[in-house]
Scaffold this motif. Structure first.
Motif, PDB file in Angstrom:
ATOM      1  N   LEU A  65      -1.404  -3.029  15.469  1.00  0.00           N
ATOM      2  CA  LEU A  65      -0.912  -2.718  14.132  1.00  0.00           C
ATOM      3  C   LEU A  65      -0.064  -1.452  14.156  1.00  0.00           C
ATOM      4  CD1 LEU A  65      -4.326  -3.113  12.244  1.00  0.00           C
ATOM      5  CD2 LEU A  65      -2.435  -4.753  12.184  1.00  0.00           C
ATOM      6  N   ALA A  66       0.702  -1.259  13.102  1.00  0.00           N
ATOM      7  CA  ALA A  66       1.368   0.019  12.889  1.00  0.00           C
ATOM      8  C   ALA A  66       0.391   0.960  12.196  1.00  0.00           C
ATOM      9  CB  ALA A  66       2.614  -0.167  12.032  1.00  0.00           C
ATOM     10  N   ARG A  67       0.576   2.257  12.393  1.00  0.00           N
ATOM     11  CA  ARG A  67      -0.321   3.230  11.759  1.00  0.00           C
ATOM     12  C   ARG A  67      -0.286   3.101  10.235  1.00  0.00           C
ATOM     13  NH1 ARG A  67      -2.487   7.549  14.268  1.00  0.00           N
ATOM     14  NH2 ARG A  67      -2.313   8.752  12.335  1.00  0.00           N
ATOM     15  N   SER A  68       0.881   2.768   9.698  1.00  0.00           N
ATOM     16  CA  SER A  68       1.011   2.690   8.242  1.00  0.00           C
ATOM     17  C   SER A  68       0.113   1.626   7.634  1.00  0.00           C
ATOM     18  CB  SER A  68       2.470   2.399   7.871  1.00  0.00           C
ATOM     19  OG  SER A  68       2.913   1.195   8.481  1.00  0.00           O
ATOM     20  N   THR A  69      -0.241   0.606   8.403  1.00  0.00           N
ATOM     21  CA  THR A  69      -1.060  -0.480   7.883  1.00  0.00           C
ATOM     22  C   THR A  69      -2.497  -0.032   7.632  1.00  0.00           C
ATOM     23  OG1 THR A  69       0.311  -2.085   9.071  1.00  0.00           O
ATOM     24  CG2 THR A  69      -1.841  -2.848   8.315  1.00  0.00           C
ATOM     25  N   VAL A  70      -2.969   0.907   8.430  1.00  0.00           N
ATOM     26  CA  VAL A  70      -4.369   1.363   8.325  1.00  0.00           C
ATOM     27  C   VAL A  70      -4.420   2.882   8.222  1.00  0.00           C
ATOM     28  CG1 VAL A  70      -5.457  -0.626   9.442  1.00  0.00           C
ATOM     29  CG2 VAL A  70      -4.504   1.199  10.851  1.00  0.00           C
ATOM     30  N   ALA A 102       0.818  -1.210   0.000  1.00  0.00           N
ATOM     31  CA  ALA A 102       0.000   0.000   0.000  1.00  0.00           C
ATOM     32  C   ALA A 102       0.853   1.261   0.000  1.00  0.00           C
ATOM     33  CB  ALA A 102      -0.930  -0.007   1.220  1.00  0.00           C
ATOM     34  N   ALA A 103       1.997   1.207   0.698  1.00  0.00           N
ATOM     35  CA  ALA A 103       2.795   2.415   0.896  1.00  0.00           C
ATOM     36  C   ALA A 103       3.699   2.749  -0.283  1.00  0.00           C
ATOM     37  CB  ALA A 103       3.622   2.284   2.169  1.00  0.00           C
ATOM     38  N   ILE A 104       4.330   1.731  -0.895  1.00  0.00           N
ATOM     39  CA  ILE A 104       5.389   2.054  -1.862  1.00  0.00           C
ATOM     40  C   ILE A 104       5.403   1.207  -3.122  1.00  0.00           C
ATOM     41  CG2 ILE A 104       6.941   2.925  -0.058  1.00  0.00           C
ATOM     42  CD1 ILE A 104       8.469   0.183  -0.458  1.00  0.00           C
ATOM     43  N   ALA A 105       4.445   0.311  -3.306  1.00  0.00           N
ATOM     44  CA  ALA A 105       4.502  -0.579  -4.477  1.00  0.00           C
ATOM     45  C   ALA A 105       4.578   0.212  -5.777  1.00  0.00           C
ATOM     46  CB  ALA A 105       3.296  -1.518  -4.493  1.00  0.00           C
ATOM     47  N   LEU A 106       3.722   1.210  -5.931  1.00  0.00           N
ATOM     48  CA  LEU A 106       3.729   2.002  -7.163  1.00  0.00           C
ATOM     49  C   LEU A 106       5.052   2.749  -7.316  1.00  0.00           C
ATOM     50  CD1 LEU A 106       2.359   3.080  -9.679  1.00  0.00           C
ATOM     51  CD2 LEU A 106       1.284   4.852  -8.263  1.00  0.00           C
ATOM     52  N   ASP A 107       5.561   3.318  -6.218  1.00  0.00           N
ATOM     53  CA  ASP A 107       6.835   4.035  -6.273  1.00  0.00           C
ATOM     54  C   ASP A 107       7.970   3.115  -6.699  1.00  0.00           C
ATOM     55  OD1 ASP A 107       5.564   6.322  -5.400  1.00  0.00           O
ATOM     56  OD2 ASP A 107       6.047   5.990  -3.294  1.00  0.00           O
ATOM     57  N   VAL A 108       7.981   1.887  -6.182  1.00  0.00           N
ATOM     58  CA  VAL A 108       9.028   0.928  -6.533  1.00  0.00           C
ATOM     59  C   VAL A 108       8.947   0.594  -8.017  1.00  0.00           C
ATOM     60  CG1 VAL A 108       9.780  -1.473  -6.263  1.00  0.00           C
ATOM     61  CG2 VAL A 108       9.322  -0.080  -4.245  1.00  0.00           C
ATOM     62  N   MET A 109       7.748   0.305  -8.505  1.00  0.00           N
ATOM     63  CA  MET A 109       7.590  -0.053  -9.916  1.00  0.00           C
ATOM     64  C   MET A 109       8.046   1.078 -10.834  1.00  0.00           C
ATOM     65  SD  MET A 109       4.025  -2.273 -10.002  1.00  0.00           S
ATOM     66  CE  MET A 109       3.038  -1.144  -9.013  1.00  0.00           C
ATOM     67  N   GLN A 110       7.664   2.293 -10.496  1.00  0.00           N
ATOM     68  CA  GLN A 110       8.046   3.439 -11.325  1.00  0.00           C
ATOM     69  C   GLN A 110       9.545   3.706 -11.245  1.00  0.00           C
ATOM     70  OE1 GLN A 110       5.342   6.353  -9.651  1.00  0.00           O
ATOM     71  NE2 GLN A 110       3.890   6.120 -11.347  1.00  0.00           N
ATOM     72  N   SER A 131       9.308  11.654   4.000  1.00  0.00           N
ATOM     73  CA  SER A 131       8.199  12.516   3.596  1.00  0.00           C
ATOM     74  C   SER A 131       6.977  12.375   4.488  1.00  0.00           C
ATOM     75  CB  SER A 131       7.809  12.192   2.150  1.00  0.00           C
ATOM     76  OG  SER A 131       7.236  10.887   2.064  1.00  0.00           O
ATOM     77  N   GLY A 132       6.976  11.362   5.347  1.00  0.00           N
ATOM     78  CA  GLY A 132       5.833  11.134   6.219  1.00  0.00           C
ATOM     79  C   GLY A 132       4.762  10.256   5.612  1.00  0.00           C
ATOM     80  N   ARG A 133       4.944   9.836   4.354  1.00  0.00           N
ATOM     81  CA  ARG A 133       3.960   8.941   3.742  1.00  0.00           C
ATOM     82  C   ARG A 133       3.975   7.563   4.401  1.00  0.00           C
ATOM     83  NH1 ARG A 133       4.919   7.362  -0.963  1.00  0.00           N
ATOM     84  NH2 ARG A 133       7.045   8.130  -1.248  1.00  0.00           N
ATOM     85  N   VAL A 179      11.982   3.374   0.153  1.00  0.00           N
ATOM     86  CA  VAL A 179      11.533   3.280   1.551  1.00  0.00           C
ATOM     87  C   VAL A 179      12.008   4.492   2.344  1.00  0.00           C
ATOM     88  CG1 VAL A 179      11.734   1.983   3.701  1.00  0.00           C
ATOM     89  CG2 VAL A 179      11.385   0.765   1.553  1.00  0.00           C
ATOM     90  N   GLY A 180      13.288   4.874   2.160  1.00  0.00           N
ATOM     91  CA  GLY A 180      13.824   6.021   2.873  1.00  0.00           C
ATOM     92  C   GLY A 180      13.082   7.301   2.547  1.00  0.00           C
TER      93      GLY A 180
END
Length: 323
Positions: free
Chosen positions: A245-250, A108-116, A304-306, A298-299
């Motif tokens: 959970l971590a906040r990033s998960t939800v 959810a957090a970075i899949a699109l960023d990684v692909m691009q 950026s807080g995302r 990831v860094g």
């Protein structure tokens, strides 16, 4: 006899028998005599001084030692195949296949960023992206089925190269009527017993809470066990329980006020995100480029807080045993 003395043919024969579950089927698939295959098995077991197969009326099954050799043999042959592909395809342009597994939160957090980023940085690389629970991804890396993974709380294992990228505080997440309307932290001892979802099975819960002594102090829901993140979100919204959970998960649900979250304290619970790979794996140029790209993405997401984090190491730190 040292494992290094085992020939590639012997390892291939061993894997063929293990995967087929019977000498006859393996011999047929390899197109060799069953007696010759049986001789190879006996020779391997004699040289190693270990029993690798349990003989049964309708086939064979692996012993504990056989299962461990299966992990190593699978990884070795996979690494050799990738090395051959890398050498055959070597050019000044970075190219070749790389497979990457991402934990659900990372998808959810970075899949699109990684692909691009991979497409832009190394367009000749064929990236295969998959999603899974951390224990599943770790097993796929160990078997050589995937090259890299972003997973939580991986075990200390000399077979793995493990670099921690960031740490995340864990929260009690649920509806306010279950976990309290206050936004103040909640002590670990106040976690409602019998209401926590998603802590079973134990391998999955380890990816959430690393300390076993803490896991053992939480009584999960006696009536509901959820192994799907989508179903867990639905259960939380319906008030069927709460989750750790971590906040990033939800993050999206929290921003939409569909859930409430309270940081767990006394003690605080932190999970670590790591990028892992097999220590024996040849580091092709494509592998290194993709790995460096993922670390950079990831860094940037953390800065950026995302990707909400409690702390981010200045540089990735190793936690692998012997490293």
């Amino acid at each position: 006899m040292a494992l290094l003395a085992l020939g590639l043919r012997q390892l291939r024969y061993f894997l063929a028998i293990a995967d087929a579950g019977a000498l006859s089927r393996a011999a047929e698939g390899l197109n060799i005599a069953q007696s010759a295959l049986s001789h190879h098995v006996a020779e391997i077991e004699r040289e190693l001084g270990l029993k690798l197969f349990e003989r049964k009326a309708r086939g064979v099954s692996l012993t504990a030692a056989g299962r461990r050799l299966h992990e190593h043999a699978s990884a070795i042959l996979s690494a050799l195949t990738k090395a051959e592909q890398d050498v055959r395809n070597f050019t000044d342009t970075v190219s070749g296949p790389v497979s990457l597994g991402l934990a659900h939160t990372a998808i959810a957090a970075i899949a699109l960023d990684v692909m691009q980023a991979v497409r832009k940085r190394c367009p000749g690389v064929h990236l295969t992206l998959s999603e899974g629970l951390s224990p599943t991804l770790i097993g796929l890396v160990l078997s050589g089925a995937i090259d890299l993974a972003l997973a939580y709380n991986p075990p200390k294992d000399t077979r793995l190269v493990t670099e921690v990228l960031l740490d995340e505080d864990l929260y009690l997440v649920g509806r306010p009527d279950l976990i309290g309307k206050s936004s103040s932290p909640i002590p670990f001892s106040n976690i409602p017993q019998g209401s926590v979802l998603g802590l079973n099975p134990v391998p999955t819960s380890r990816a959430i809470i690393q300390a076993q002594i803490l896991r053992n102090q939480i009584a999960p829901s006696p009536t509901l066990e959820v192994g799907s993140l989508i179903a867990l979100r639905q259960a939380l919204e319906a008030g069927l329980g709460c989750a750790i959970l971590a906040r990033s998960t939800v993050l999206a649900e929290l921003e939409e006020r569909r859930f409430h979250a309270r940081r767990i304290v006394r003690p605080a619970i932190v999970r670590s995100l790591a990028i892992i790979s097999l220590a024996e794996r040849p580091q092709t140029r494509a592998f290194v480029e993709v790995r460096d790209t993922v670390i950079g993405v990831v860094g940037e997401a953390a800065r950026s807080g995302r990707w909400p984090t409690s702390r981010q190491p200045r540089k990735p730190r190793s936690i692998a045993a012997g490293r």
